[in-house]
Structures are given as C-alpha cells and as structure tokens.
Motif scaffolding. Structure first.
Motif, mmCIF file in Angstrom:
data_model
loop_
_atom_site.group_PDB
_atom_site.id
_atom_site.type_symbol
_atom_site.label_atom_id
_atom_site.label_comp_id
_atom_site.label_asym_id
_atom_site.label_seq_id
_atom_site.Cartn_x
_atom_site.Cartn_y
_atom_site.Cartn_z
ATOM 1 N N LEU A 134 43.753 108.739 18.629
ATOM 2 C CA LEU A 134 43.983 107.699 19.940
ATOM 3 C C LEU A 134 44.982 108.610 20.841
ATOM 4 O O LEU A 134 44.758 108.465 22.118
ATOM 5 C CB LEU A 134 44.570 106.529 19.534
ATOM 6 C CG LEU A 134 44.980 105.592 20.550
ATOM 7 C CD1 LEU A 134 43.873 104.997 21.408
ATOM 8 C CD2 LEU A 134 45.517 104.246 20.131
ATOM 9 N N ALA A 135 46.210 109.055 20.200
ATOM 10 C CA ALA A 135 46.995 109.804 20.993
ATOM 11 C C ALA A 135 46.443 110.929 22.000
ATOM 12 O O ALA A 135 46.769 111.028 23.181
ATOM 13 C CB ALA A 135 47.967 110.346 20.403
ATOM 14 N N ASP A 136 45.397 111.578 21.290
ATOM 15 C CA ASP A 136 44.636 112.650 22.067
ATOM 16 C C ASP A 136 43.815 112.007 23.276
ATOM 17 O O ASP A 136 43.732 112.467 24.165
ATOM 18 C CB ASP A 136 43.685 113.262 21.377
ATOM 19 C CG ASP A 136 44.680 114.518 20.254
ATOM 20 O OD1 ASP A 136 45.711 114.654 20.829
ATOM 21 O OD2 ASP A 136 44.197 114.833 19.395
ATOM 22 N N ALA A 137 43.209 110.878 22.833
ATOM 23 C CA ALA A 137 42.469 110.028 23.824
ATOM 24 C C ALA A 137 43.267 109.864 24.978
ATOM 25 O O ALA A 137 42.781 110.112 26.166
ATOM 26 C CB ALA A 137 41.710 108.983 23.124
ATOM 27 N N VAL A 138 44.444 109.398 24.722
ATOM 28 C CA VAL A 138 45.241 108.834 25.803
ATOM 29 C C VAL A 138 45.624 109.984 26.821
ATOM 30 O O VAL A 138 45.617 109.970 28.005
ATOM 31 C CB VAL A 138 46.595 107.944 25.212
ATOM 32 C CG1 VAL A 138 47.488 107.653 26.319
ATOM 33 C CG2 VAL A 138 45.953 106.792 24.732
ATOM 34 N N ARG A 139 46.035 111.237 26.055
ATOM 35 C CA ARG A 139 46.562 112.338 26.778
ATOM 36 C C ARG A 139 45.491 112.868 27.538
ATOM 37 O O ARG A 139 45.370 113.353 28.677
ATOM 38 C CB ARG A 139 46.792 113.469 25.805
ATOM 39 C CG ARG A 139 48.186 113.486 25.409
ATOM 40 C CD ARG A 139 48.667 114.498 24.624
ATOM 41 N NE ARG A 139 49.697 114.318 23.440
ATOM 42 C CZ ARG A 139 49.627 113.994 22.233
ATOM 43 N NH1 ARG A 139 48.129 114.415 21.750
ATOM 44 N NH2 ARG A 139 50.354 113.817 21.515
ATOM 45 N N GLU A 140 43.986 112.957 26.937
ATOM 46 C CA GLU A 140 42.894 113.703 27.687
ATOM 47 C C GLU A 140 42.036 112.451 28.550
ATOM 48 O O GLU A 140 41.299 112.978 29.622
ATOM 49 C CB GLU A 140 42.003 114.219 26.722
ATOM 50 C CG GLU A 140 42.610 115.277 25.681
ATOM 51 C CD GLU A 140 41.907 115.481 24.471
ATOM 52 O OE1 GLU A 140 40.865 115.163 24.353
ATOM 53 O OE2 GLU A 140 42.618 116.199 23.737
#
Ligand code: SAM
Length: 358
Positions: A134-140
């Motif tokens: 999720l953190a990567d999805a939010v970043r990207e």
C-alpha cells in the motif's frame, strides 16, 4: 421509463466513525491480525467442518480433519472463541468442544445462507499480497500487480485473470457479494419499464439473477469477456436461470442494443477517459427512453466517509486504474457521455444505485 427511487437516503458515516473510535490504540493495530485469523480459518475449512454434524469438535478432531498441528489449531480456535465467532463448551472430563456461532455459520461457512467465504479466500490469497504494497501504491499512484505478481499495471484484467484458478477465485468473489446487497440494488429504482436489460461486465450473472427475479417480464443478458462467459457457464449457471450470456469486449466490440445497461462495479475500475468512452459507446446504442444504471459504493460528497468506501477506494488504487467516487462525480461522467435525469439512491448497504436516462 423513468425509474422511481425506492429507498431513503441513508448515511453510514456515523456508524463507521463509531467503529473506529471505539477501539484503544492497541486494538486499532490488531485489526489486520483479526482478519488474518478469520481468513486462515476459512482457508483451513474450520467453519465448514463445524457446520457438518456433529457440529461440535475437539481441537484434536479439527486438527486431524484440517491436516494441521494440534497446538496451532487449538490457538486458532481459542482466538476465534475470543472473537465470538466460535462457541466453546468444556465437558466434565475437561475436553473442550468447539462449535460455530450463528454469524460464522451464516457468513463464513462455504454453504452459509449469506456466505462470504470466497470473499475471505480472495482477500487472504490475493488481496493481502497487494495490500502489503500500500505504501508503494500511494507513493507511485498506481496498482501493484508488477510487484505482487510480475504483471504490468496497464493490464488490469490480464493480471486479475492471470490463470484459470485466479479467474475462478475472482469470479467467486464477485459472485458472493450480491448475496448481501443484490436485492437492494435491483430494487433501488423500479426497472420494470425497461424491456431489454444488458448487464455489462456482468461476470457470473449473480446480479442478473436478482434482476430476473425482480423483473420477470424483462429479458436480461450478461455481457462479459469470452473466457469469463465460458467460466460462468461452466461453474456458476443454475438450472433455473433465465438470463442469457453474450461474449465481447465492451471497449472495442459492438454492444447489444437494449433499453437499460447495468454497470455494477465497472466504472470504479477505470480512468475517467475510459469511463466516458465506455458510457458514450453505451449512449450511442441505447434505445431512446432507455438508460444506464451504475452500481457503485459512493463516497460522501465531502469524501469524509463512509470509511469502508474510503478503504475500497484504496483497494481500487492497489488493484485497478480506477477509484471510488461521490455520486456527483458519477453524475458528471454520465452527463458528459450524453445521459440526463441522473437520480441517486443510497441503499444503506455497501453498494448504491445511480440511474440516468438517454
Ligand atoms: C469488478 S468486476 C464486476 C463484475 C460484476 N459486474 C459484479 O458487480 O459482480 C468487472 C467485470 O468487468 C469485466 N470486464 C473487464 N473488462 C472488460 C471488457 N473489456 N469487456 C467486457 N467485460 C469486461 C470483467 O470480466 C468483470 O466481470
């Protein structure tokens, strides 16, 4: 043909907020563990086992049937008792007998009247791998299929249908959801005046089945990708179903002419441009006086709730190229695509209905 709203506006916001704030700090962080306990019990088939007579078993008996360790099983069963999903009764000789609670039998056992077993399996085996990023999805700002399954983010349904087994799992997930909300959604407006109804992206036909029950004089067709239609016919079609199937790609193939097009959980999968493109294609073939019914979980106009729709929107970030939207944004997409007279009906359940006419 104008549909008539049947249910009052209803806000889930207060209940959702109460649920979050009733927990102390630790409990808040336990939530993901609680879900994993439930998912694991579903994967092990514990609720199914306790549905079959004699319906009350020792940890040892459960462990043997599930091919699991006794120590691990006992701890899992006790946690389920703590969560009030199982009951336990201690016999005179000290043996503990575990049985399903009503909630477990209804929602978590495979054969339960409102079984969400397949939802739990999908979330456990696929959803979790995506939510881990999720953190990567939010970043990207994009879905996480590349990281989770090595599939490019542009190919949403190739990723979801990456094998026959995964296709069946996703279709079972889609199929289950309408056990809870299907009736409310098809009754949100009176659709009896629409003679030919096409459920675009109708998957297994679960919602089409609700429509044929509610509107027996209408003819209902489920339109979906060829492989999905084949799988639906093989695994989900019931002997007394009266709806038809048609295969095709709703972005590229000719769409069937009809009076009403139902798009349940379709618009939330796609970017705004693709949604408008699809809705314009529908508007072009829709008969005069016909319309479109969107079925989606709507956000409040302020986007400050309901919490479960906010979570669904994050799920869309992780799994698709779309998002959940407030009703006014759906109305905007419909108007831009040539539809008018947009009416919104909040059902009070997870999914709401939006009807617009050509
Ligand atoms: C999120 S699911 C919703 C399924 C169903 N409407 C429901 O609510 O249970 C999206 C559906 O759209 C279908 N779909 C995706 N892309 C499609 C396309 N290009 N043409 C036809 N169907 C498509 C999928 O196969 C899937 O059944």
């Amino acid at each position: 043909m104008l549909g008539r709203p049947r249910c009052p506006t209803f806000h889930r916001e207060e209940r959702d907020k109460r649920d979050v704030h009733n927990q102390d700090g630790h409990a808040l962080l336990f939530v993901c563990r609680i879900k994993k306990v439930i998912f694991s019990a579903c994967e092990l088939g514990i609720f199914d086992l306790l549905t079959a007579p004699p319906c009350a078993l020792t940890a040892q008996q459960v462990a043997v049937s599930c091919n699991a360790s006794v120590g691990g099983t006992e701890r899992l069963l006790d946690a389920l008792v703590g969560m009030e999903l199982l009951h336990v009764e201690t016999q005179e000789d000290g043996t503990a007998l575990y049985s399903n609670s009503e909630v477990a039998s209804m929602y978590l056992a495979k054969g339960g009247a409102k079984s969400l077993h397949h939802v739990a399996i999908y979330r456990s085996q696929t959803g979790y791998q995506l939510w881990n990023n999720l953190a990567d999805a939010v970043r990207e700002g994009k879905n996480q299929y590349q990281k989770a399954f090595g599939i490019p983010p542009e190919e949403v349904f190739q990723a979801i249908y990456r094998s026959d087994k995964d296709m069946l799992k996703f279709m079972s997930l889609m199929n289950s959801c309408w056990v809870l909300d299907g009736h409310d959604v098809v009754m949100a407006f009176s659709l009896a005046g629409f003679r030919d109804i096409v459920d675009l992206g109708g998957c297994t036909g679960a919602l089409a089945r609700e429509m044929t029950k509610a509107y027996p004089s209408s003819s209902v067709t489920v339109f979906d990708m060829p492989a999905v239609v084949e799988m639906a016919r093989k695994y989900f079609l019931q002997a007394d179903d009266t709806f038809a199937f048609q295969s095709g790609d709703f972005f590229h193939d000719e769409l069937p002419v009809a009076d009403l097009y139902v798009l349940a959980r379709i618009i939330h999968d796609w970017s705004e441009d693709k949604c408008v493109n699809l809705l314009k294609r529908i508007c072009d073939v829709c008969r005069p006086g016909g319309g479109v019914l969107l079925v989606e979980a709507t956000l409040l106009e302020s986007r400050r709730g309901p919490v479960h729709t906010q979570l669904l929107s994050l799920n869309m970030l992780l799994q698709t190229e779309g998002r959940e939207r407030p009703a006014s944004q759906y109305a905007g997409l419909l108007r831009r695509s040539g539809f008018r007279d947009v009416q919104v009906c909040r059902t009070g359940k997870t999914y709401d209905a939006i009807l617009a006419l050509k």
